[in-house]
Design a protein around this motif. Structure first.
Motif, short mmCIF file in Angstrom:
data_model
loop_
_atom_site.label_atom_id
_atom_site.label_comp_id
_atom_site.label_asym_id
_atom_site.label_seq_id
_atom_site.Cartn_x
_atom_site.Cartn_y
_atom_site.Cartn_z
N GLY A 1 11.88 38.44 108.58
CA GLY A 1 12.15 38.89 107.22
C GLY A 1 12.90 40.21 107.15
O GLY A 1 13.41 40.57 106.09
N TYR A 2 12.98 40.92 108.27
CA TYR A 2 13.66 42.22 108.27
C TYR A 2 15.14 42.06 107.92
O TYR A 2 15.66 42.75 107.05
N LEU A 3 15.83 41.14 108.58
CA LEU A 3 17.24 40.95 108.32
C LEU A 3 17.49 40.39 106.92
O LEU A 3 18.47 40.74 106.26
N GLN A 4 16.60 39.54 106.45
CA GLN A 4 16.76 39.00 105.10
C GLN A 4 16.65 40.10 104.06
O GLN A 4 17.30 40.04 103.02
N GLY A 5 15.87 41.11 104.34
CA GLY A 5 15.73 42.24 103.42
C GLY A 5 16.95 43.13 103.37
O GLY A 5 17.07 43.97 102.48
N LEU A 6 17.89 42.95 104.31
CA LEU A 6 19.11 43.75 104.32
C LEU A 6 20.30 43.02 103.72
O LEU A 6 21.28 43.66 103.33
N MET A 7 20.25 41.70 103.63
CA MET A 7 21.39 40.91 103.18
C MET A 7 21.68 41.16 101.70
O MET A 7 20.84 41.63 100.94
N PHE A 8 22.93 40.82 101.32
CA PHE A 8 23.35 40.95 99.92
C PHE A 8 23.78 39.58 99.40
O PHE A 8 24.64 38.93 100.00
N ALA A 9 23.17 39.14 98.32
CA ALA A 9 23.55 37.88 97.68
C ALA A 9 23.00 37.87 96.26
O ALA A 9 21.81 37.62 96.05
N PRO A 10 23.82 38.19 95.27
CA PRO A 10 23.35 38.20 93.88
C PRO A 10 22.77 36.85 93.49
O PRO A 10 23.33 35.80 93.80
N GLY A 11 21.65 36.88 92.81
CA GLY A 11 21.02 35.66 92.35
C GLY A 11 20.06 35.06 93.35
O GLY A 11 19.24 34.22 92.99
N TRP A 12 20.16 35.45 94.61
CA TRP A 12 19.23 34.96 95.62
C TRP A 12 18.06 35.92 95.79
O TRP A 12 16.93 35.52 95.82
N PHE A 13 18.39 37.18 95.90
CA PHE A 13 17.33 38.19 96.09
C PHE A 13 17.29 39.19 94.93
O PHE A 13 16.62 40.19 95.01
N GLY A 14 18.05 38.90 93.87
CA GLY A 14 18.17 39.92 92.83
C GLY A 14 18.88 41.14 93.36
O GLY A 14 18.66 42.25 92.89
N SER A 15 19.76 40.94 94.34
CA SER A 15 20.31 42.07 95.06
C SER A 15 21.35 42.86 94.29
O SER A 15 21.74 43.94 94.71
N TRP A 16 21.84 42.33 93.15
CA TRP A 16 22.79 43.12 92.38
C TRP A 16 22.11 44.37 91.84
O TRP A 16 22.76 45.38 91.57
N ALA A 17 20.80 44.33 91.68
CA ALA A 17 20.05 45.49 91.20
C ALA A 17 19.36 46.24 92.34
O ALA A 17 18.91 47.36 92.14
N GLN A 18 19.25 45.64 93.50
CA GLN A 18 18.64 46.31 94.66
C GLN A 18 19.74 47.05 95.40
O GLN A 18 20.41 46.50 96.27
N ILE A 19 19.90 48.31 95.03
CA ILE A 19 21.08 49.07 95.43
C ILE A 19 21.23 49.16 96.94
O ILE A 19 22.35 49.14 97.46
N TRP A 20 20.13 49.25 97.68
CA TRP A 20 20.25 49.44 99.12
C TRP A 20 20.99 48.28 99.79
O TRP A 20 21.65 48.46 100.79
N ARG A 21 20.88 47.08 99.20
CA ARG A 21 21.52 45.92 99.80
C ARG A 21 23.05 46.03 99.76
O ARG A 21 23.74 45.37 100.54
N TRP A 22 23.59 46.84 98.86
CA TRP A 22 25.04 47.00 98.76
C TRP A 22 25.61 47.65 100.03
O TRP A 22 26.81 47.56 100.27
N VAL A 23 24.76 48.30 100.81
CA VAL A 23 25.19 48.97 102.04
C VAL A 23 24.54 48.34 103.27
O VAL A 23 25.20 48.16 104.30
N THR A 24 23.25 47.98 103.15
CA THR A 24 22.52 47.55 104.34
C THR A 24 22.97 46.19 104.87
O THR A 24 22.65 45.85 106.02
N TYR A 25 23.73 45.43 104.08
CA TYR A 25 24.14 44.11 104.57
C TYR A 25 25.01 44.23 105.82
O TYR A 25 25.06 43.32 106.65
N VAL A 26 25.71 45.36 105.98
CA VAL A 26 26.57 45.51 107.16
C VAL A 26 25.74 45.73 108.43
O VAL A 26 26.27 45.63 109.54
N PHE A 27 24.46 46.04 108.28
CA PHE A 27 23.61 46.27 109.44
C PHE A 27 22.85 45.02 109.86
O PHE A 27 21.94 45.09 110.69
N VAL A 28 23.20 43.88 109.26
CA VAL A 28 22.63 42.61 109.71
C VAL A 28 23.41 42.20 110.96
O VAL A 28 24.45 41.55 110.89
N GLN A 29 22.92 42.64 112.11
CA GLN A 29 23.62 42.43 113.38
C GLN A 29 22.72 41.69 114.36
O GLN A 29 21.51 41.90 114.38
#
Length: 295
Positions: free
Chosen positions: A45-73
């Motif tokens: 679940g750690y990597l899933q918490g970093l991904m960005f996908a509006p409507g899937w995780f409500g990530s348009w409002a979860q600001i950290w996802r706007w940056v952390t998605y690049v660290f899904v390595q």
């Protein structure tokens, strides 16, 4: 293969570690490698918490996802190549244009995709395109070097393979892959990041690279109609500008001036021989009349 420009304080390393210079690009590579190692030993679940996908995780409002998605390595050969792109090409951009330019470029490459994906989600209501990893940003750093040194060789053993050609071929392959897979969202995001790279580097001092294309577009577009040029005589345009202007309180004199103007304009267009006898007499009369007027 590359050479840095003249001295720039912003192009100097942040410091040294065991005698090796440490640049902003070095720090970014270290952060990505550390993130990859953390992802290996962390729960799923750690990597899933970093991904960005509006409507899937409500990530348009979860600001950290706007940056952390690049660290899904995840460890892979491609990850090694991405880190090489960041270290080699990011460092060269930093040396030539300065640390602020690299920071601005990398931040823009990271933030532009989630901004565009969120806009698409808000407009269409579709779940959105999932973002994970750094494929966009690190590839654009390579294209930035291709724009900076278009004539440099990709490999010294291949004298025909310049960076301009290599960058164009790789970008073209990516475009064809997305078109074949009908992955229009990925194609649009990639081209947007490519355009952003060019704009930021141009603002930082990169010389124009697409003059020929711009000139071709200008030549292809219809040009606005130009006013008819005045008749030329002996290589010089014949134009007439009134030299005598009547006083505002002398209406009769104004009429005389208008007559003179009309006749002189005809002379400018067609020559003295075009005047009729009446026009020549009127010109002589009006001229004598104006000479007697105090201006």
């Amino acid at each position: 293969m590359f050479t840095a420009n003249s001295y720039n304080p912003d192009s100097q390393p942040l410091g040294h570690y065991k005698g090796y210079p440490v640049y902003l690009a070095t720090v970014l590579v270290a952060v990505h490698v550390l993130s990859m190692l953390i992802g290996v030993v962390s729960p799923q679940g750690y990597l899933q918490g970093l991904m960005f996908a509006p409507g899937w995780f409500g990530s348009w409002a979860q600001i950290w996802r706007w940056v952390t998605y690049v660290f899904v390595q995840q460890p892979s050969v491609w990850f090694i190549l991405e880190m090489f792109f960041m270290f080699r090409f990011g460092m060269e951009i930093e040396k030539v244009f300065g640390r602020p330019t690299l920071a601005k470029l990398y931040a823009g490459l990271v933030l532009l995709p989630p901004v565009l994906v969120t806009l698409g989600y808000l407009i269409s209501g579709n779940p959105g395109y999932p973002l994970a990893g750094t494929g966009f940003s690190h590839f654009c750093l390579f294209l930035g070097i291709c724009l900076l040194y278009p004539g440099a060789l990709m490999f010294s053993s291949l004298p025909w393979l310049t960076l301009k050609l290599a960058g164009s071929l790789i970008l073209g392959i990516y475009v064809l892959m997305d078109m074949a897979q009908r992955n229009w969202t990925h194609l649009g995001l990639m081209l947007a990041n490519v355009a952003l790279t060019y704009v930021i580097l141009r603002r930082a001092g990169l010389t124009p690279r697409f003059e020929a294309i711009q000139e071709a577009f200008r030549n292809a577009l219809p040009s606005p109609a130009k006013p008819a040029s005045p008749r030329r005589e002996s290589g010089r345009a014949l134009t007439y500008e009134p030299k005598i202007k009547p006083k505002t309180d002398l209406a009769p004199e104004r009429k005389a001036v208008e007559e003179v103007d009309a006749i002189l304009d005809k002379i400018a267009r067609s020559g003295m021989d075009s005047l009729t006898a009446a026009e020549k007499a009127a010109l002589q009369k009006a001229s004598s009349r104006l000479k007697d007027t105090d201006y």
